[in-house]
Motif scaffolding. Structure first.
Motif, PDB file in Angstrom:
ATOM      1  N   GLU A  32       0.801  -1.220   0.000  1.00 58.49           N
ATOM      2  CA  GLU A  32       0.000   0.000   0.000  1.00 58.49           C
ATOM      3  C   GLU A  32       0.839   1.279   0.000  1.00 58.49           C
ATOM      4  OE1 GLU A  32      -0.181  -2.362   2.363  1.00 58.49           O
ATOM      5  OE2 GLU A  32      -0.206  -1.477   4.397  1.00 58.49           O
ATOM      6  N   ASP A  33       2.164   1.124   0.162  1.00 57.73           N
ATOM      7  CA  ASP A  33       3.043   2.289   0.084  1.00 57.73           C
ATOM      8  C   ASP A  33       3.338   2.665  -1.370  1.00 57.73           C
ATOM      9  OD1 ASP A  33       5.052   0.970   2.828  1.00 57.73           O
ATOM     10  OD2 ASP A  33       3.211   2.167   2.869  1.00 57.73           O
ATOM     11  N   SER A  34       2.974   1.825  -2.303  1.00 54.85           N
ATOM     12  CA  SER A  34       3.198   2.122  -3.715  1.00 54.85           C
ATOM     13  C   SER A  34       2.458   3.401  -4.089  1.00 54.85           C
ATOM     14  CB  SER A  34       2.712   0.966  -4.595  1.00 54.85           C
ATOM     15  OG  SER A  34       3.454  -0.210  -4.352  1.00 54.85           O
ATOM     16  N   ALA A  35       3.184   4.352  -4.631  1.00 56.80           N
ATOM     17  CA  ALA A  35       2.626   5.667  -4.934  1.00 56.80           C
ATOM     18  C   ALA A  35       3.727   6.506  -5.578  1.00 56.80           C
ATOM     19  CB  ALA A  35       2.118   6.356  -3.670  1.00 56.80           C
ATOM     20  N   VAL A  36       3.346   7.709  -6.000  1.00 54.63           N
ATOM     21  CA  VAL A  36       4.329   8.707  -6.401  1.00 54.63           C
ATOM     22  C   VAL A  36       4.505   9.653  -5.219  1.00 54.63           C
ATOM     23  CG1 VAL A  36       4.883  10.582  -7.969  1.00 54.63           C
ATOM     24  CG2 VAL A  36       3.727   8.549  -8.836  1.00 54.63           C
ATOM     25  N   TYR A  37       5.749   9.834  -4.825  1.00 53.21           N
ATOM     26  CA  TYR A  37       6.056  10.716  -3.696  1.00 53.21           C
ATOM     27  C   TYR A  37       6.602  12.025  -4.255  1.00 53.21           C
ATOM     28  CZ  TYR A  37       5.085   6.810  -0.693  1.00 53.21           C
ATOM     29  OH  TYR A  37       4.443   5.796  -0.048  1.00 53.21           O
ATOM     30  N   LEU A  38       5.906  13.097  -3.949  1.00 59.28           N
ATOM     31  CA  LEU A  38       6.239  14.413  -4.490  1.00 59.28           C
ATOM     32  C   LEU A  38       6.785  15.312  -3.387  1.00 59.28           C
ATOM     33  CD1 LEU A  38       3.075  14.734  -6.665  1.00 59.28           C
ATOM     34  CD2 LEU A  38       5.362  14.917  -7.575  1.00 59.28           C
ATOM     35  N   CYS A  39       7.766  16.068  -3.758  1.00 62.58           N
ATOM     36  CA  CYS A  39       8.371  17.038  -2.860  1.00 62.58           C
ATOM     37  C   CYS A  39       8.110  18.433  -3.421  1.00 62.58           C
ATOM     38  CB  CYS A  39       9.867  16.768  -2.765  1.00 62.58           C
ATOM     39  SG  CYS A  39      10.800  17.969  -1.803  1.00 62.58           S
ATOM     40  N   ALA A  40       7.902  19.384  -2.544  1.00 65.65           N
ATOM     41  CA  ALA A  40       7.696  20.764  -2.964  1.00 65.65           C
ATOM     42  C   ALA A  40       8.458  21.681  -2.017  1.00 65.65           C
ATOM     43  CB  ALA A  40       6.215  21.121  -2.962  1.00 65.65           C
ATOM     44  N   SER A  41       8.872  22.829  -2.520  1.00 65.71           N
ATOM     45  CA  SER A  41       9.515  23.807  -1.639  1.00 65.71           C
ATOM     46  C   SER A  41       8.917  25.180  -1.899  1.00 65.71           C
ATOM     47  CB  SER A  41      11.035  23.821  -1.860  1.00 65.71           C
ATOM     48  OG  SER A  41      11.382  24.343  -3.125  1.00 65.71           O
ATOM     49  N   SER A  42       9.012  26.030  -0.910  1.00 68.93           N
ATOM     50  CA  SER A  42       8.553  27.409  -1.049  1.00 68.93           C
ATOM     51  C   SER A  42       9.457  28.302  -0.210  1.00 68.93           C
ATOM     52  CB  SER A  42       7.087  27.555  -0.633  1.00 68.93           C
ATOM     53  OG  SER A  42       6.932  27.379   0.760  1.00 68.93           O
ATOM     54  N   LEU A  43       9.334  29.605  -0.454  1.00 70.51           N
ATOM     55  CA  LEU A  43      10.239  30.547   0.203  1.00 70.51           C
ATOM     56  C   LEU A  43      10.101  30.514   1.709  1.00 70.51           C
ATOM     57  CD1 LEU A  43      10.213  33.663  -2.131  1.00 70.51           C
ATOM     58  CD2 LEU A  43      12.193  32.305  -1.434  1.00 70.51           C
ATOM     59  N   TRP A  44       8.858  30.485   2.183  1.00 73.47           N
ATOM     60  CA  TRP A  44       8.610  30.302   3.601  1.00 73.47           C
ATOM     61  C   TRP A  44       7.217  29.764   3.803  1.00 73.47           C
ATOM     62  CZ3 TRP A  44      10.249  35.336   2.167  1.00 73.47           C
ATOM     63  CH2 TRP A  44       9.232  36.252   1.932  1.00 73.47           C
ATOM     64  N   GLU A  45       6.886  29.465   5.019  1.00 75.69           N
ATOM     65  CA  GLU A  45       5.678  28.698   5.303  1.00 75.69           C
ATOM     66  C   GLU A  45       4.425  29.554   5.209  1.00 75.69           C
ATOM     67  OE1 GLU A  45       6.725  27.328   9.326  1.00 75.69           O
ATOM     68  OE2 GLU A  45       5.267  28.794  10.033  1.00 75.69           O
ATOM     69  N   SER A  46       4.190  30.050   4.039  1.00 75.62           N
ATOM     70  CA  SER A  46       2.987  30.850   3.853  1.00 75.62           C
ATOM     71  C   SER A  46       2.362  30.466   2.523  1.00 75.62           C
ATOM     72  CB  SER A  46       3.321  32.336   3.847  1.00 75.62           C
ATOM     73  OG  SER A  46       2.238  33.089   3.321  1.00 75.62           O
ATOM     74  N   SER A  47       1.066  30.376   2.517  1.00 81.81           N
ATOM     75  CA  SER A  47       0.404  30.027   1.266  1.00 81.81           C
ATOM     76  C   SER A  47       0.477  31.169   0.266  1.00 81.81           C
ATOM     77  CB  SER A  47      -1.043  29.650   1.526  1.00 81.81           C
ATOM     78  OG  SER A  47      -1.722  30.697   2.193  1.00 81.81           O
ATOM     79  N   TYR A  48       0.961  32.352   0.713  1.00 80.38           N
ATOM     80  CA  TYR A  48       1.191  33.408  -0.263  1.00 80.38           C
ATOM     81  C   TYR A  48       2.318  33.025  -1.202  1.00 80.38           C
ATOM     82  CZ  TYR A  48      -1.733  36.792   2.203  1.00 80.38           C
ATOM     83  OH  TYR A  48      -2.793  37.454   2.771  1.00 80.38           O
ATOM     84  N   ASN A  49       3.134  32.118  -0.720  1.00 78.43           N
ATOM     85  CA  ASN A  49       4.275  31.732  -1.525  1.00 78.43           C
ATOM     86  C   ASN A  49       3.999  30.415  -2.223  1.00 78.43           C
ATOM     87  OD1 ASN A  49       6.516  33.750  -0.862  1.00 78.43           O
ATOM     88  ND2 ASN A  49       5.621  33.240   1.105  1.00 78.43           N
ATOM     89  N   GLU A  50       4.162  30.417  -3.518  1.00 82.07           N
ATOM     90  CA  GLU A  50       3.879  29.253  -4.334  1.00 82.07           C
ATOM     91  C   GLU A  50       4.755  28.091  -3.921  1.00 82.07           C
ATOM     92  OE1 GLU A  50       4.519  29.940  -8.460  1.00 82.07           O
ATOM     93  OE2 GLU A  50       4.300  27.842  -9.023  1.00 82.07           O
ATOM     94  N   GLN A  51       4.171  26.921  -3.900  1.00 84.96           N
ATOM     95  CA  GLN A  51       4.933  25.700  -3.689  1.00 84.96           C
ATOM     96  C   GLN A  51       5.368  25.191  -5.058  1.00 84.96           C
ATOM     97  OE1 GLN A  51       3.132  22.748  -1.108  1.00 84.96           O
ATOM     98  NE2 GLN A  51       2.288  24.317   0.238  1.00 84.96           N
ATOM     99  N   PHE A  52       6.662  24.978  -5.201  1.00 86.52           N
ATOM    100  CA  PHE A  52       7.221  24.464  -6.443  1.00 86.52           C
ATOM    101  C   PHE A  52       7.472  22.964  -6.273  1.00 86.52           C
ATOM    102  CE2 PHE A  52       8.076  28.360  -8.817  1.00 86.52           C
ATOM    103  CZ  PHE A  52       7.956  29.314  -7.822  1.00 86.52           C
ATOM    104  N   PHE A  53       6.936  22.196  -7.196  1.00 90.86           N
ATOM    105  CA  PHE A  53       6.980  20.740  -7.065  1.00 90.86           C
ATOM    106  C   PHE A  53       8.082  20.121  -7.906  1.00 90.86           C
ATOM    107  CE2 PHE A  53       3.262  19.411  -4.626  1.00 90.86           C
ATOM    108  CZ  PHE A  53       2.555  20.600  -4.545  1.00 90.86           C
TER     109      PHE A  53
END
Lengths: 115, 114
Positions: free
Chosen positions: A85-106
């Motif tokens: 059940e762990d089979s999946a695509v694991y995605l990582c994202a980063s953003s400038l800081w922990e705010s939803s104003y800042n886009e998460q880049f995947f």
């Protein structure tokens, strides 16, 4: 500049083995997120880091999952004793800081297949 | 708790036709809403976002979306679809607290036929 990179792009493992998935965020991005995308489903939040601190681990599905981050750089998601059940695509994202104003880049993701 | 519903699993449109992808959200306050596109073998790319202000937002690649509070909807539109638009589209709402992570819908797969 370079985007978010993840390695490996594909990983096939046998049930019960441990796996490590790596994420290299965009340089200077302090926030880093891990998501899981199961077949036919949306992305499921797993964990996030602000710097190298992980204040929110509530999304990790079990104690077999863990993650760490070195400073504001590379992060590793480890799955111990993998299950099918762990089979999946694991995605990582980063953003400038922990705010939803800042886009998460995947990143492109790591496709994990547990046999 | 926040949640997102994308009622259409798969949509097929002809190239040049108009497109509307539906998204409904559940959130107690003014939501922060996003549309992402995922092409095969690629990461998710942000198409557009809504935080406040004008309810019609413009995005990249000719996409737009309209926020309708009364309907709890944030539907994505494009007046004329191109073959390159074939991809998976995800609607998301931001948590705004704690991790500020995104809650995603299950996605809509778009097929474009010549």
């Amino acid at each position: 500049g370079a985007g978010v990179s993840q390695s490996p792009s594909n990983k096939v493992t046998e049930k019960g083995k441990d796996v490590e998935l790596r994420c290299d965020p965009i340089s200077g991005h302090t926030a880093l997120y891990w998501y899981r995308q199961r077949l036919g489903q949306g992305l499921e939040f797993l964990i996030y880091f602000q710097g190298n601190s992980a204040p929110d681990k509530s999304g990790l599905p079990s104690d077999r999952f863990s993650a760490e981050r070195t400073g504001e750089s590379v992060s590793t998601l480890t799955i111990q004793r993998t299950q099918q059940e762990d089979s999946a695509v694991y995605l990582c994202a980063s953003s400038l800081w922990e705010s939803s104003y800042n886009e998460q880049f995947f990143g492109p993701g790591t496709r994990l297949t547990v046999l | 708790a926040q949640s997102v519903t994308q009622p259409d699993i798969h949509i097929t449109v002809s190239e040049g036709a108009s497109l509307e992808l539906r998204c409904n959200y559940s959130y107690g306050a003014t939501p922060y809403l996003f549309w992402y596109v995922q092409s095969p073998g690629q990461g998710l790319q942000l198409l557009l976002k809504y935080f406040s202000g004008d309810t019609l937002v413009q995005g990249i690649k000719g996409f737009e979306a309209e926020f309708k509070r009364s309907q709890s909807s944030f539907n994505l539109r494009k007046p004329s679809v191109h073959w390159s638009d074939a991809a998976e589209y995800f609607c998301a709402v931001a948590a705004l607290t704690g991790a500020n992570n995104l809650f995603f819908g299950t996605g809509t797969r778009l097929t474009v036929i010549p």
